[in-house]
Design an enzyme around this catalytic site. Structure first.
Site, short mmCIF file in Angstrom:
data_model
loop_
_atom_site.label_atom_id
_atom_site.label_comp_id
_atom_site.label_asym_id
_atom_site.label_seq_id
_atom_site.Cartn_x
_atom_site.Cartn_y
_atom_site.Cartn_z
N CYS A 249 0.84 -1.19 0.00
CA CYS A 249 0.00 0.00 0.00
C CYS A 249 0.88 1.25 0.00
CB CYS A 249 -0.99 -0.04 1.16
SG CYS A 249 -2.40 1.08 0.97
N HIS B 183 -3.49 -5.44 0.51
CA HIS B 183 -2.96 -5.83 1.81
C HIS B 183 -3.05 -7.35 2.00
CE1 HIS B 183 -2.54 -1.89 3.90
NE2 HIS B 183 -3.41 -1.51 2.99
#
Length: 326
Positions: A119, A234
């Site tokens: 991310c 994620h």
């Protein structure tokens, strides 16, 4: 020197404290690491070292001679210093820049050093690969809190990918069909941006996704020359962050989705096995994240557990009878 089956030491860069954690734990908390990242790497036999932010370059040069790789995690900070406030810092940006530059130098010199970015960490890697000054390379997408399959690039790209070439066909197919990829972001990077900032020749895009308005952005990427890998999604969250809000956001917790994300943890830990940095037992015990308390933070944030660190935190001094490498 450690043998091929040793448990690698992998650093995780701290993130500037999230506002919701600061409201609960006070201004003296400077940074944190979500425990999900720690457990994610430990699930494949690694040991974790917290990497402090807001340090001089010499600190990162020293610690990167001891650890076998570094994970740059997600977080919520402004990349542009001008947008920061007294209580909303972005010290992780400069720290990650030092890490990226040192890792690049090490690999150029033939010293294998892997990086993984998740991310924000992935976005920071791409930012730091630009030769020249830039505050940010991201664009805003529609805020995403959902689980999706990834849209893989063509078979030629995948077959030549360091990250995916050894992944079995069944698992690769499942990646494009099952919602294993958990998105929690409102900024993204597109293929066009790679060209605009003249870094398309450094990176290979492996997969993309689209936001709710059809904007296509990069989901999985790898460096063409160095062992640097990044994901907008994620993989650690579906293991250790139990989201019960609705069926849409919890679909990624299926056993098959867990199996997919396990592949990425295994891959990166295996990369770190290839780095032969040496660390004595006493040094390793001092660096380990086990030296620091863990907090149950789910009542105050979406993160179930976190390690919280004060500004002047340091590794404890530990004496051991044996100084053999772990």
């Amino acid at each position: 020197m450690c043998g091929k089956d040793y448990s690698p030491l992998i650093g995780i860069l701290c993130m500037d404290i999230a506002q919701e954690l600061q409201r609960k734990y006070g201004d003296d908390i400077h940074s944190y690491i979500s425990a999900a990242y720690v457990k994610y790497l430990e699930s494949m036999g690694a040991r974790v070292v917290p990497i402090w932010i807001n340090q001089k370059r010499t600190y990162y040069e020293g610690i990167m001679k001891k650890v076998n790789g570094i994970l740059l995690p997600g977080g919520a900070v402004f990349l542009d210093d001008s947008k920061c406030t007294k209580n909303l810092r972005n010290d992780c940006v400069q720290s990650s820049k030092f890490i990226y530059e040192i890792a690049e130098e090490m690999n150029k010199d033939g010293k294998y050093f892997p990086l993984w970015g998740t991310c924000l960490g992935y976005q920071l890697m791409l930012l730091h690969s630009i030769k020249g000054n830039s505050n940010d390379i991201r664009i805003e997408c529609k805020k995403m809190e959902c689980s999706l399959p990834i849209n893989l690039e063509n078979s030629y790209v995948l077959q030549n990918s360091k990250l995916l070439k050894d992944c079995n066909d069944e698992l690769v197919t499942a990646m494009s069909q099952l919602p294993f990829g958990y998105h929690n972001h409102r900024y993204c990077i597109t293929k066009q941006i790679l060209g605009d900032f003249n870094i398309a020749d450094q990176w290979t895009v492996l997969a993309t996704n689209k936001d709710s308005e059809g904007l296509e952005f990069i989901s999985v990427i790898e460096h063409k020359k160095y062992p640097f890998f990044g994901m907008q999604i994620h993989p650690e969250q579906i293991y250790y962050e139990y989201d019960d809000y609705d069926d849409e956001r919890s679909r990624c917790h299926s056993f098959r989705c867990l199996e997919i994300t396990q592949y990425f943890a295994k891959f990166f830990v295996q990369c770190c096995h290839q780095n032969k940095n040496f660390c004595t037992k006493a040094e390793a015990l001092s660096y380990l994240i086990y030296n620091f308390p863990i907090e149950f933070t789910a009542p105050y944030t979406t993160r179930q557990q976190c390690y919280l660190f004060k500004k002047n935190v340091d590794y404890p001094k530990i004496k051991c009878e044996s100084t053999n490498a772990l």
